[in-house]
Design a protein around this motif. Structure first.
Motif, mmCIF file in Angstrom:
data_model
loop_
_atom_site.group_PDB
_atom_site.id
_atom_site.type_symbol
_atom_site.label_atom_id
_atom_site.label_comp_id
_atom_site.label_asym_id
_atom_site.label_seq_id
_atom_site.Cartn_x
_atom_site.Cartn_y
_atom_site.Cartn_z
ATOM 1 N N LEU A 97 0.835 -1.200 0.000
ATOM 2 C CA LEU A 97 0.000 0.000 0.000
ATOM 3 C C LEU A 97 0.870 1.251 0.000
ATOM 4 O O LEU A 97 0.602 2.214 -0.739
ATOM 5 C CB LEU A 97 -0.913 -0.009 1.227
ATOM 6 N N LYS A 98 1.917 1.234 0.822
ATOM 7 C CA LYS A 98 2.842 2.374 0.853
ATOM 8 C C LYS A 98 3.526 2.558 -0.501
ATOM 9 O O LYS A 98 3.664 3.683 -0.995
ATOM 10 C CB LYS A 98 3.896 2.162 1.937
ATOM 11 N N GLU A 99 3.951 1.442 -1.093
ATOM 12 C CA GLU A 99 4.612 1.508 -2.397
ATOM 13 C C GLU A 99 3.676 2.077 -3.456
ATOM 14 O O GLU A 99 4.077 2.885 -4.295
ATOM 15 C CB GLU A 99 5.066 0.104 -2.808
ATOM 16 N N THR A 100 2.412 1.674 -3.405
ATOM 17 C CA THR A 100 1.420 2.167 -4.361
ATOM 18 C C THR A 100 1.176 3.657 -4.179
ATOM 19 O O THR A 100 1.087 4.422 -5.162
ATOM 20 C CB THR A 100 0.094 1.406 -4.186
ATOM 21 N N ILE A 101 1.071 4.103 -2.929
ATOM 22 C CA ILE A 101 0.857 5.522 -2.636
ATOM 23 C C ILE A 101 2.029 6.362 -3.148
ATOM 24 O O ILE A 101 1.838 7.407 -3.788
ATOM 25 C CB ILE A 101 0.659 5.745 -1.120
ATOM 26 N N VAL A 102 3.248 5.904 -2.859
ATOM 27 C CA VAL A 102 4.443 6.627 -3.301
ATOM 28 C C VAL A 102 4.489 6.694 -4.828
ATOM 29 O O VAL A 102 4.800 7.731 -5.415
ATOM 30 C CB VAL A 102 5.719 5.964 -2.755
ATOM 31 N N LEU A 103 4.175 5.563 -5.460
ATOM 32 C CA LEU A 103 4.195 5.501 -6.923
ATOM 33 C C LEU A 103 3.191 6.488 -7.511
ATOM 34 O O LEU A 103 3.508 7.222 -8.469
ATOM 35 C CB LEU A 103 3.869 4.080 -7.382
ATOM 36 N N ILE A 104 1.992 6.525 -6.947
ATOM 37 C CA ILE A 104 0.958 7.440 -7.432
ATOM 38 C C ILE A 104 1.397 8.892 -7.253
ATOM 39 O O ILE A 104 1.223 9.733 -8.151
ATOM 40 C CB ILE A 104 -0.375 7.195 -6.691
ATOM 41 N N MET A 105 1.994 9.198 -6.103
ATOM 42 C CA MET A 105 2.422 10.566 -5.824
ATOM 43 C C MET A 105 3.528 11.003 -6.782
ATOM 44 O O MET A 105 3.538 12.138 -7.251
ATOM 45 C CB MET A 105 2.895 10.676 -4.370
ATOM 46 N N TYR A 106 4.440 10.097 -7.087
ATOM 47 C CA TYR A 106 5.538 10.442 -7.987
ATOM 48 C C TYR A 106 5.051 10.662 -9.418
ATOM 49 O O TYR A 106 5.527 11.562 -10.110
ATOM 50 C CB TYR A 106 6.604 9.344 -7.963
ATOM 51 N N PHE A 107 4.129 9.818 -9.856
ATOM 52 C CA PHE A 107 3.702 9.893 -11.254
ATOM 53 C C PHE A 107 2.468 10.772 -11.450
ATOM 54 O O PHE A 107 1.971 10.890 -12.573
ATOM 55 C CB PHE A 107 3.429 8.490 -11.800
ATOM 56 N N SER A 108 1.955 11.375 -10.375
ATOM 57 C CA SER A 108 0.769 12.228 -10.509
ATOM 58 C C SER A 108 1.060 13.488 -11.322
ATOM 59 O O SER A 108 0.200 13.967 -12.071
ATOM 60 C CB SER A 108 0.236 12.611 -9.119
ATOM 61 N N ILE A 109 2.270 14.027 -11.178
ATOM 62 C CA ILE A 109 2.623 15.254 -11.909
ATOM 63 C C ILE A 109 2.673 15.022 -13.419
ATOM 64 O O ILE A 109 2.002 15.737 -14.174
ATOM 65 C CB ILE A 109 3.969 15.829 -11.394
ATOM 66 N N PRO A 110 3.449 14.019 -13.909
ATOM 67 C CA PRO A 110 3.415 13.800 -15.363
ATOM 68 C C PRO A 110 2.043 13.377 -15.860
ATOM 69 O O PRO A 110 1.666 13.714 -16.988
ATOM 70 C CB PRO A 110 4.459 12.685 -15.574
ATOM 71 N N LEU A 111 1.269 12.676 -15.017
ATOM 72 C CA LEU A 111 -0.080 12.283 -15.424
ATOM 73 C C LEU A 111 -0.973 13.506 -15.593
ATOM 74 O O LEU A 111 -1.723 13.613 -16.571
ATOM 75 C CB LEU A 111 -0.686 11.330 -14.384
ATOM 76 N N LEU A 112 -0.875 14.435 -14.656
ATOM 77 C CA LEU A 112 -1.662 15.659 -14.749
ATOM 78 C C LEU A 112 -1.262 16.469 -15.977
ATOM 79 O O LEU A 112 -2.117 16.994 -16.703
ATOM 80 C CB LEU A 112 -1.466 16.498 -13.480
ATOM 81 N N LEU A 113 0.028 16.576 -16.221
ATOM 82 C CA LEU A 113 0.507 17.302 -17.395
ATOM 83 C C LEU A 113 0.031 16.632 -18.683
ATOM 84 O O LEU A 113 -0.321 17.312 -19.656
ATOM 85 C CB LEU A 113 2.033 17.378 -17.382
ATOM 86 N N PHE A 114 0.006 15.289 -18.676
ATOM 87 C CA PHE A 114 -0.457 14.566 -19.862
ATOM 88 C C PHE A 114 -1.941 14.828 -20.104
ATOM 89 O O PHE A 114 -2.371 14.977 -21.254
ATOM 90 C CB PHE A 114 -0.209 13.074 -19.700
ATOM 91 N N VAL A 115 -2.726 14.860 -19.042
ATOM 92 C CA VAL A 115 -4.161 15.137 -19.177
ATOM 93 C C VAL A 115 -4.365 16.524 -19.776
ATOM 94 O O VAL A 115 -5.200 16.720 -20.678
ATOM 95 C CB VAL A 115 -4.863 15.036 -17.806
ATOM 96 N N LEU A 116 -3.595 17.495 -19.306
ATOM 97 C CA LEU A 116 -3.691 18.856 -19.845
ATOM 98 C C LEU A 116 -3.306 18.889 -21.322
ATOM 99 O O LEU A 116 -3.962 19.554 -22.137
ATOM 100 C CB LEU A 116 -2.784 19.797 -19.050
ATOM 101 N N PHE A 117 -2.251 18.145 -21.661
ATOM 102 C CA PHE A 117 -1.828 18.079 -23.055
ATOM 103 C C PHE A 117 -2.911 17.424 -23.913
ATOM 104 O O PHE A 117 -3.218 17.888 -25.018
ATOM 105 C CB PHE A 117 -0.537 17.280 -23.157
ATOM 106 N N PHE A 118 -3.521 16.345 -23.398
ATOM 107 C CA PHE A 118 -4.544 15.617 -24.146
ATOM 108 C C PHE A 118 -5.773 16.495 -24.382
ATOM 109 O O PHE A 118 -6.351 16.487 -25.473
ATOM 110 C CB PHE A 118 -4.936 14.355 -23.390
ATOM 111 N N VAL A 119 -6.157 17.254 -23.357
ATOM 112 C CA VAL A 119 -7.304 18.151 -23.494
ATOM 113 C C VAL A 119 -7.025 19.216 -24.557
ATOM 114 O O VAL A 119 -7.876 19.507 -25.409
ATOM 115 C CB VAL A 119 -7.620 18.828 -22.141
#
Length: 242
Positions: A97-119
């Motif tokens: 669970l900790k590993e998943t949380i850390v992974l999500i937090m690290y990749f949330s920034i590029p994911l958000l940027l990708f969503v903005l790019f896709f829009v």
């Protein structure tokens, strides 16, 4: 890396991954059930309720898988020569669970940027109309994602030295020193090499087995090949920091 050279680490990781057939198959069973449930959850004939429960099952099994991989790395850096047992599911789940949380937090920034790019791309209606800023943004997103993926093993290693403390995953100064100590070239080239080679081997063997033994061959990749590669990668990562 201690007294072990690269060849010794590879040989050790290969032997370690096949040292306990029972644990290998148990991890393979987890991967197989997760893959099977994921396939069923996407099937059109399943009900919404069943699809929901299957999705929850996949998430739970993925967390257990992440936790088990973390335990391999953690126990390896502390000198263990045996595969962890599934004797404490609570600890394994918490680590996952900790590993998943850390992974999500690290990749949330590029994911958000990708969503903005896709829009922005959708509003442009045509690739030729995408402004140059969007192309630059896409390259930045790609670069950030690659950098995070390449250096995330160092984050895992640093956290493994601190009993899985999530806060250790964001101690960037010490993580940077960890990268320097392990060796940036070894961490990037070798670990990415394992991923690439492992993926190629799994795909090649999966196709070969599926064609030669259609019934059994479809199960072997998840039950044996995938868990072996997963254990090998985790053991290798732990050994380069020992």
């Amino acid at each position: 890396m201690g007294s072990m050279n690269l060849n010794e680490i590879i040989i050790d990781a290969m032997k370690y991954s096949a040292s306990d057939l029972k644990m290998l198959l148990l991890l393979g069973l987890v991967l197989f059930i997760a893959d099977f449930a994921d396939s069923l959850s996407g099937a059109g004939e399943t009900t919404d309720i069943l699809r929901f429960f299957l999705s929850v099952l996949v998430i739970l099994l993925a967390i257990f898988e992440a936790g088990y991989v973390f335990r391999i790395v953690e126990e390896t850096i502390h000198g263990s020569k045996k595969l962890p047992q599934f004797n404490d599911l609570k600890i394994t789940f918490i680590h996952g669970l900790k590993e998943t949380i850390v992974l999500i937090m690290y990749f949330s920034i590029p994911l958000l940027l990708f969503v903005l790019f896709f829009v922005e791309f959708l509003f442009s209606m045509d690739l030729d109309d995408v402004p140059g800023e969007s192309a630059v943004l896409f390259l930045i997103i790609l670069a950030i994602t690659v950098i995070i993926y390449a250096f995330f093993p160092a984050v895992l290693l640093h956290r493994a030295h601190h009993n899985g403390d999530v806060r250790a995953s964001f101690d960037f100064k010490k993580i940077y020193h960890k990268i320097r100590n392990v060796g940036i070239k070894r961490l990037i080239i070798v670990y990415l090499g394992i991923f690439i080679v492992g993926t190629m081997v799994e795909v090649a063997l999966s196709d070969s087995l599926a064609n030669s033994v259609p019934i059994i061959g479809t199960f072997i990749p998840d039950l044996i090949i995938a868990p072996y590669i997963l254990i090998f990668s985790a053991r290798f990562l732990g050994l380069i920091d020992r």
